[in-house]
Scaffold this motif. Structure first.
Motif, PDB file in Angstrom:
ATOM      1  N   ARG A   6      -0.085  36.384  -0.059  1.00 13.58           N
ATOM      2  CA  ARG A   6       0.321  35.091   0.494  1.00 13.58           C
ATOM      3  C   ARG A   6       1.668  34.638  -0.060  1.00 13.58           C
ATOM      4  N   LEU A   7       1.945  34.959  -1.328  1.00 12.08           N
ATOM      5  CA  LEU A   7       3.153  34.459  -1.990  1.00 12.08           C
ATOM      6  C   LEU A   7       4.391  35.327  -1.774  1.00 12.08           C
ATOM      7  N   LEU A   8       4.207  36.641  -1.673  1.00 10.87           N
ATOM      8  CA  LEU A   8       5.356  37.532  -1.525  1.00 10.87           C
ATOM      9  C   LEU A   8       6.195  37.203  -0.295  1.00 10.87           C
ATOM     10  N   PRO A   9       5.595  36.993   0.875  1.00 11.64           N
ATOM     11  CA  PRO A   9       6.426  36.635   2.033  1.00 11.64           C
ATOM     12  C   PRO A   9       7.214  35.333   1.810  1.00 11.64           C
ATOM     13  N   ILE A  10       6.614  34.373   1.125  1.00 14.80           N
ATOM     14  CA  ILE A  10       7.300  33.109   0.853  1.00 14.80           C
ATOM     15  C   ILE A  10       8.490  33.356  -0.069  1.00 14.80           C
ATOM     16  N   GLY A  11       8.288  34.142  -1.101  1.00 17.51           N
ATOM     17  CA  GLY A  11       9.391  34.476  -2.016  1.00 17.51           C
ATOM     18  C   GLY A  11      10.510  35.211  -1.317  1.00 17.51           C
ATOM     19  N   LEU A  12      10.153  36.174  -0.468  1.00 17.15           N
ATOM     20  CA  LEU A  12      11.170  36.922   0.274  1.00 17.15           C
ATOM     21  C   LEU A  12      11.923  36.021   1.250  1.00 17.15           C
ATOM     22  N   LEU A  13      11.209  35.094   1.899  1.00 17.35           N
ATOM     23  CA  LEU A  13      11.884  34.150   2.794  1.00 17.35           C
ATOM     24  C   LEU A  13      12.816  33.224   2.026  1.00 17.35           C
ATOM     25  N   ASN A  57       8.706  38.933   7.021  1.00 16.16           N
ATOM     26  CA  ASN A  57       7.955  38.731   8.258  1.00 16.16           C
ATOM     27  C   ASN A  57       6.963  39.860   8.518  1.00 16.16           C
ATOM     28  N   ARG A  58       7.337  41.073   8.189  1.00 13.36           N
ATOM     29  CA  ARG A  58       6.421  42.205   8.379  1.00 13.36           C
ATOM     30  C   ARG A  58       5.194  42.051   7.488  1.00 13.36           C
ATOM     31  N   LEU A  59       5.430  41.804   6.191  1.00 10.58           N
ATOM     32  CA  LEU A  59       4.314  41.634   5.259  1.00 10.58           C
ATOM     33  C   LEU A  59       3.543  40.342   5.548  1.00 10.58           C
ATOM     34  N   GLY A  60       4.288  39.297   5.872  1.00 11.46           N
ATOM     35  CA  GLY A  60       3.662  38.005   6.131  1.00 11.46           C
ATOM     36  C   GLY A  60       2.782  37.995   7.351  1.00 11.46           C
ATOM     37  N   SER A  61       3.062  38.871   8.305  1.00  4.44           N
ATOM     38  CA  SER A  61       2.264  38.887   9.539  1.00  4.44           C
ATOM     39  C   SER A  61       0.834  39.351   9.298  1.00  4.44           C
ATOM     40  N   ALA A  62       0.581  39.950   8.141  1.00  7.83           N
ATOM     41  CA  ALA A  62      -0.789  40.344   7.795  1.00  7.83           C
ATOM     42  C   ALA A  62      -1.606  39.135   7.344  1.00  7.83           C
ATOM     43  N   ALA A  67       3.874  31.930  14.393  1.00  6.13           N
ATOM     44  CA  ALA A  67       4.238  30.506  14.397  1.00  6.13           C
ATOM     45  C   ALA A  67       4.234  29.940  12.980  1.00  6.13           C
ATOM     46  N   GLN A  68       3.268  30.342  12.173  1.00  2.00           N
ATOM     47  CA  GLN A  68       3.227  29.867  10.789  1.00  2.00           C
ATOM     48  C   GLN A  68       4.414  30.400   9.997  1.00  2.00           C
ATOM     49  N   LEU A  69       4.751  31.662  10.200  1.00  5.05           N
ATOM     50  CA  LEU A  69       5.917  32.237   9.512  1.00  5.05           C
ATOM     51  C   LEU A  69       7.190  31.496   9.901  1.00  5.05           C
TER      52      LEU A  69
END
Length: 116
Positions: A6-13, A57-62, A67-69
């Motif tokens: 959950r946190l990695l996509p936020i950090g990458l963004l 976005n790729r990792l976050g889509s899991a 829309a949330q991303l």
């Protein structure tokens, strides 16, 4: 699901938005620089941004819907931009800016609510 998912996509963004904000607005401190040079430098910075945004976005889509991303990315963008605007460009954030940002954040909030 592990918290890192959950946190990695936020950090990458967050990192991608730091780069993109510099790519789009960093040159405003150097208005005498030739426009073509600014475009080329901004393009190079944007490439680095993509190296963080695409995996986010790729990792976050899991974990998150598209829309949330996107909503998350907009809130991160505004947060990064507000700091950049004040700290790098020396501009002030006004009440109207804060109201506009809050309305966008409110929209993102509804993307994370359970369906009605």
């Amino acid at each position: 699901m592990p918290m890192i998912d959950r946190l990695l996509p936020i950090g990458l963004l967050l990192v991608s938005n730091l780069f993109m904000t510099f790519a789009w607005y960093g040159h405003l401190k150097y208005k005498s620089a030739p426009l073509l040079l600014v475009i080329v430098i901004s393009w190079g910075i944007a490439f680095v941004e993509y190296c963080f945004a695409v995996p986010a976005n790729r990792l976050g889509s899991a974990v998150y819907s598209a829309a949330q991303l996107k909503g998350m990315q907009e809130v991160i963008t505004l947060t990064v931009f507000a700091g950049f605007s004040v700290l790098y460009l020396g501009q002030k954030i006004t009440t109207n800016h804060l109201i506009g940002f809050a309305l966008i954040a409110a929209g993102a909030f509804f993307l994370f609510r359970a369906p009605a």
